[in-house]
Design an enzyme around this catalytic site. Structure first.
Site, PDB file in Angstrom:
ATOM      1  N   ARG A   1      49.087 -17.665 -39.910  1.00  0.00           N
ATOM      2  CA  ARG A   1      49.180 -19.051 -40.403  1.00  0.00           C
ATOM      3  C   ARG A   1      50.244 -19.926 -39.652  1.00  0.00           C
ATOM      4  O   ARG A   1      51.243 -19.246 -39.305  1.00  0.00           O
ATOM      5  CB  ARG A   1      49.390 -19.258 -42.171  1.00  0.00           C
TER       6      ARG A   1
ATOM      7  N   GLN B   1      57.187  -8.089 -46.264  1.00  0.00           N
ATOM      8  CA  GLN B   1      57.231  -9.533 -45.833  1.00  0.00           C
ATOM      9  C   GLN B   1      58.251  -9.360 -44.621  1.00  0.00           C
ATOM     10  O   GLN B   1      59.184  -9.146 -44.638  1.00  0.00           O
ATOM     11  CB  GLN B   1      57.781 -10.541 -46.855  1.00  0.00           C
ATOM     12  N   ASP B   2      57.589 -10.198 -43.644  1.00  0.00           N
ATOM     13  CA  ASP B   2      58.705 -10.450 -42.384  1.00  0.00           C
ATOM     14  C   ASP B   2      58.925  -9.034 -41.894  1.00  0.00           C
ATOM     15  O   ASP B   2      60.164  -8.777 -41.450  1.00  0.00           O
ATOM     16  CB  ASP B   2      59.725 -11.104 -42.578  1.00  0.00           C
TER      17      ASP B   2
ATOM     18  N   TRP C   1      53.463 -21.374 -39.109  1.00  0.00           N
ATOM     19  CA  TRP C   1      54.854 -21.330 -39.754  1.00  0.00           C
ATOM     20  C   TRP C   1      55.684 -22.956 -39.037  1.00  0.00           C
ATOM     21  O   TRP C   1      56.302 -23.467 -39.844  1.00  0.00           O
ATOM     22  CB  TRP C   1      55.700 -20.223 -39.065  1.00  0.00           C
TER      23      TRP C   1
ATOM     24  N   THR D   1      66.882 -14.271 -43.400  1.00  0.00           N
ATOM     25  CA  THR D   1      65.967 -13.645 -42.824  1.00  0.00           C
ATOM     26  C   THR D   1      66.484 -12.927 -41.377  1.00  0.00           C
ATOM     27  O   THR D   1      66.312 -12.007 -41.392  1.00  0.00           O
ATOM     28  CB  THR D   1      64.612 -14.236 -42.657  1.00  0.00           C
TER      29      THR D   1
ATOM     30  N   ASP E   1      53.162 -12.546 -43.347  1.00  0.00           N
ATOM     31  CA  ASP E   1      53.916 -12.893 -42.058  1.00  0.00           C
ATOM     32  C   ASP E   1      54.730 -11.812 -41.316  1.00  0.00           C
ATOM     33  O   ASP E   1      55.526 -12.043 -40.645  1.00  0.00           O
ATOM     34  CB  ASP E   1      54.865 -14.173 -42.400  1.00  0.00           C
TER      35      ASP E   1
ATOM     36  N   GLN F   1      61.688 -11.842 -47.864  1.00  0.00           N
ATOM     37  CA  GLN F   1      61.717 -11.479 -46.387  1.00  0.00           C
ATOM     38  C   GLN F   1      62.820 -10.351 -46.217  1.00  0.00           C
ATOM     39  O   GLN F   1      63.862 -10.322 -46.825  1.00  0.00           O
ATOM     40  CB  GLN F   1      62.294 -12.720 -45.839  1.00  0.00           C
TER      41      GLN F   1
END
Length: 523
Positions: free
Chosen positions: A429, A339-340, A431, A287, A361, A317
């Site tokens: 959320r 994502q990310d 992590w 990531t 996220d 990611q």
């Protein structure tokens, strides 16, 4: 007479030795007393005693002096651990192992840099600066571990890299924390005061005089952004270096490293100047290393640019931009991914009037970051996925980090709107164990689930996180059916909410004015 003098000399030597012995014992006792006040006393006693026993005669009597000794100990052990990690190159057999290993080498080097800054006598730093850099040092080591795990090479490498550096840094964070992980600061003309007046003028000016121009059609000094950054690296001094990037889609993966300080990228507007890449975890990157643009050089500014990652939701990611740049500013920029999307990795950051698109996220990391007047769009995720706007990564209660989203809007992107009932969207959320995120005076469309927040894994971090909402509005803002976690609260006190303003959370008045980006200091 000679015999008496000889006996007296022997007696004095013996007394001196005994005195030294008791001095050592007392100092050792002092050491244990100090170490018992840290989260990891055994590691403290083991390393500070072992590495600094020669200092016992002048053992620190003040907490500040002991903290310096503890940071020095962490630094020395980080240097050893970094050198050991570098020597593991021969153990890398696959591309995934090489990728994760390379990240860890870079992250250990940055950890050494951050620890050095806190003990450098030339650097005039506040306790808040120190807490920021120690927080970054700890985040770096956690990021190394995360990369090993997500590429499936942790079992091979983690035992080889086992050390106590993270625990030693946790001890320094506890010693430096004087009861608050935020700092009072000021705002000026809509920016934290850490934005210097010159930078503020640049951001507020309709015409910025560039140091160099990048244009794909050959009408500038360079055709690629990388070539312009290479030129910036050769400049004398570290004054503000402005790179104007003319409209166009630039397919470049860029790394703006620690040595490239005070770089400013100015585009022709977020719709027209686009930097794009497609690295992802499924494609073999960590990531951390999937970012289209990664920046760690201090004082970075971007204006009028979109940072994009086109890997798509199926590649999981895939970061558009990663910032670990202290005192960095992003003004009227776009961040597009799934994502990310936006990795606010570490340090102090400020985002003003930006557009952020993603699914899972998509604003994540462990910086001390404020988003102000931003448009946050959840996109259509893959089947079976849930959207989560944030995933904040604070691992230690003494880190001065968190995500603060102020006077912004959380909405459905055009591809999500027609299928809104098929996908749930949450504000965040946890992590990591001490995840901290607040939404202040922001507008929520109906896409925000009534529960508001989502578990990461069962009851993980639900008691230790800090999630807050303050005076938000819109169809998705009702808190009547929100989660009942111990760490979640509806903030009703203006003084509690103001802890997360630009002024207080990122010491904005001390540095943002120099960037010329307008900001609101308080609520």
């Amino acid at each position: 007479m000679a015999a008496k003098l000889e006996f007296l000399l022997f007696f004095l030597i013996a007394l001196s030795s005994l005195s030294s012995f008791f001095s050592l014992a007392i100092s050792s006792g002092d050491l244990n007393w100090w170490c018992d006040k840290t989260p990891y006393p055994n590691e403290c006693k083991q390393h500070v005693a072992k590495d600094h026993s020669q200092h016992f005669r002048s053992f620190p009597k003040q907490k500040r002096d002991f903290r310096k000794l503890a940071i020095q100990t962490a630094l020395e052990n980080a240097l050893k651990a970094g050198a050991h990690t570098k020597n593991l190159k021969s153990r890398c057999k696959t591309e995934r192992e090489k990728s994760a290993w390379a990240d860890c080498v870079e992250l250990y080097e940055n950890t050494v840099l951050q620890l050095n800054r806190t003990v450098d006598p030339i650097t005039k730093c506040t306790d808040f600066d120190t807490q920021t850099w120690l927080s970054t040092a700890l985040t770096n080591l956690d990021t190394c571990r995360t990369g090993l795990i997500e590429l499936g090479v942790a079992d091979h490498f983690l035992p080889l890299m086992s050390n106590n550096v993270s625990k030693l840094i946790c001890n320094t964070l506890a010693l430096n924390n004087n009861g608050s992980t935020e700092m009072q600061t000021d705002y000026e003309n809509g920016f934290p005061t850490w934005v210097k007046p010159g930078d503020r003028k640049l951001l507020q000016s309709s015409t910025v005089r560039p140091s160099v121009v990048v244009a794909q059609d050959g009408t500038g000094n360079y055709r690629t952004i990388k070539a312009a950054l290479d030129a910036a690296a050769k400049r004398s001094g570290s004054g503000r270096f402005v790179i104007h990037i003319k409209r166009g889609v630039y397919r470049e993966n860029l790394e703006i490293g620690n040595s490239l300080k005070n770089i400013m990228l100015v585009g022709d507007g977020l719709r027209y100047t686009i930097i794009t890449g497609s690295r992802s975890v499924v494609g073999g990157s960590t990531t951390f290393n999937s970012a289209t643009v990664a920046v760690t050089g201090e004082g970075f500014i971007a204006q009028g640019i979109t940072f994009r990652n086109t890997a798509g939701p199926q590649n999981h990611q895939a970061v558009a931009l990663r910032s670990g740049s202290d005192l960095s500013v992003f003004y009227r920029c776009g961040f597009e991914g799934y994502q990310d999307t936006l990795y606010v990795h570490s340090q102090r950051q400020f985002y003003k009037e930006c557009y952020i698109y993603g699914t899972v996220d998509y604003i994540f990391g462990n910086a001390a970051v404020v988003f102000q007047n931003c448009m946050i769009y959840s996109r259509r995720p893959m089947a079976g996925q849930k959207n989560t706007v944030t995933a904040q990564g604070r691992t230690d209660p003494n880190q001065n980090t968190g995500i603060s989203i102020h006077n912004s809007r959380v909405m459905a992107a055009p591809d999500l709107s027609p299928v809104l009932s098929s996908f749930k969207t949450y504000l965040g959320r946890p992590w990591k164990q001490y995840s901290r995120t607040v939404f202040l005076q922001s507008y929520f469309e109906s896409l925000v689930d009534p529960a508001g927040w989502l578990e990461w894994d069962g009851d993980f971090a639900l008691n230790t996180l800090y999630y807050g909402e303050y005076k938000n509005y819109g169809p998705g803002s009702s808190t009547s059916r929100r989660v009942q976690w111990r760490g979640y609260r509806v903030i009703t006190s203006p003084s509690e909410a103001s802890r997360f303003s630009v002024e207080n959370f990122i010491a904005g008045r001390s540095w943002l004015p120099a960037t010329n980006v307008p900001f609101t200091a308080g609520l």
